[in-house]
Scaffold this active site. Structure first.
Site, PDB file in Angstrom:
ATOM      1  N   ASP A   8       0.884  -1.166   0.000  1.00 20.89           N
ATOM      2  CA  ASP A   8       0.000   0.000   0.000  1.00 20.89           C
ATOM      3  C   ASP A   8       0.923   1.218   0.000  1.00 20.89           C
ATOM      4  O   ASP A   8       1.449   1.597   1.039  1.00 20.89           O
ATOM      5  CB  ASP A   8      -0.901  -0.006   1.236  1.00 20.89           C
ATOM      6  CG  ASP A   8      -1.769   1.239   1.321  1.00 20.89           C
ATOM      7  OD1 ASP A   8      -2.302   1.661   0.279  1.00 20.89           O
ATOM      8  OD2 ASP A   8      -1.898   1.801   2.425  1.00 20.89           O
ATOM      9  N   GLU A  67      -1.183  -1.506  -4.908  1.00 19.12           N
ATOM     10  CA  GLU A  67      -2.399  -0.729  -5.183  1.00 19.12           C
ATOM     11  C   GLU A  67      -2.108   0.301  -6.270  1.00 19.12           C
ATOM     12  O   GLU A  67      -1.060   0.939  -6.265  1.00 19.12           O
ATOM     13  CB  GLU A  67      -2.862  -0.032  -3.910  1.00 19.12           C
ATOM     14  CG  GLU A  67      -4.182   0.696  -4.068  1.00 19.12           C
ATOM     15  CD  GLU A  67      -4.673   1.294  -2.761  1.00 19.12           C
ATOM     16  OE1 GLU A  67      -5.184   2.421  -2.811  1.00 19.12           O
ATOM     17  OE2 GLU A  67      -4.548   0.639  -1.708  1.00 19.12           O
ATOM     18  N   ASP A 139      -2.292   0.947   7.462  1.00 24.07           N
ATOM     19  CA  ASP A 139      -1.558   0.817   6.197  1.00 24.07           C
ATOM     20  C   ASP A 139      -1.110  -0.622   5.957  1.00 24.07           C
ATOM     21  O   ASP A 139      -1.111  -1.091   4.816  1.00 24.07           O
ATOM     22  CB  ASP A 139      -0.363   1.771   6.173  1.00 24.07           C
ATOM     23  CG  ASP A 139      -0.803   3.227   6.142  1.00 24.07           C
ATOM     24  OD1 ASP A 139      -1.473   3.620   5.168  1.00 24.07           O
ATOM     25  OD2 ASP A 139      -0.497   3.971   7.092  1.00 24.07           O
TER      26      ASP A 139
END
Length: 173
Positions: A8, A67, A139
């Site tokens: 991420d 991502e 996160d």
């Protein structure tokens, strides 16, 4: 059986999550955050690259999933996020890992069941799916969600193909 590293990305905090996929079974291997301390962006990018490289060396993943960039509130934020992604992707490519990208909505759909889920819902479901004793940091939970999304997407593609082959490799390979 494969080890999946999920990322991420962020220019200040980059989450990572590592799972092992063995058929339908997912096993938690590790997660955390790379927190940058440098004031200038090039220094932060160097820290992200070094952090991802260390994680790859430690866990020896077979696959790298990250991502995709989403439209940030302003162009400067989107550019910084893109650069953070680039630093992480370069580390993966330098280790000859196939790179896969997933949209945030698809990740949330794979983990929670709805693309509009919030961070707390993702944390809860990641904890439940991986049987963790406590909720992971936000996160890190998002990064584990990326890895789970890849595992689920890969399983679906294998089932559709009717044979045990891997999904098409990302464009960075």
């Amino acid at each position: 059986m494969s080890i999946i590293l999920g990322i991420d990305p962020g220019s200040r905090v980059t989450g990572y999550g590592v799972i092992r996929q063995n058929g339908r079974h997912l096993q938690y291997l590790g997660s955390g955050c790379i927190r940058t301390s440098e004031k200038d962006l090039p220094g932060r990018l160097k820290q992200i690259y070094a952090g991802v490289t260390e994680i790859i060396t430690q866990f020896q993943p077979d696959v790298f999933a990250i991502e995709q960039v989403f439209m940030a509130k302003n162009a400067d934020s989107a550019l910084k996020l893109g650069q953070a992604r680039g630093a992480a992707i370069v580390s993966a490519v330098n280790h000859d890992l196939p790179v896969y990208e997933y949209a945030a909505r698809l990740i949330k759909q794979a983990v929670v069941g709805t693309g509009g889920a919030d961070k707390a819902q993702v944390q809860h479901m990641v904890q439940h799916m991986l049987k963790l004793p406590a909720k992971p940091q936000a996160d890190a939970a998002d990064a584990l969600g990326v890895a789970i999304c890849h595992a689920n997407t890969n399983k679906t593609l294998i089932a559709l193909a009717g044979q045990a082959t891997s999904a098409k490799r990302g464009r960075y390979r």
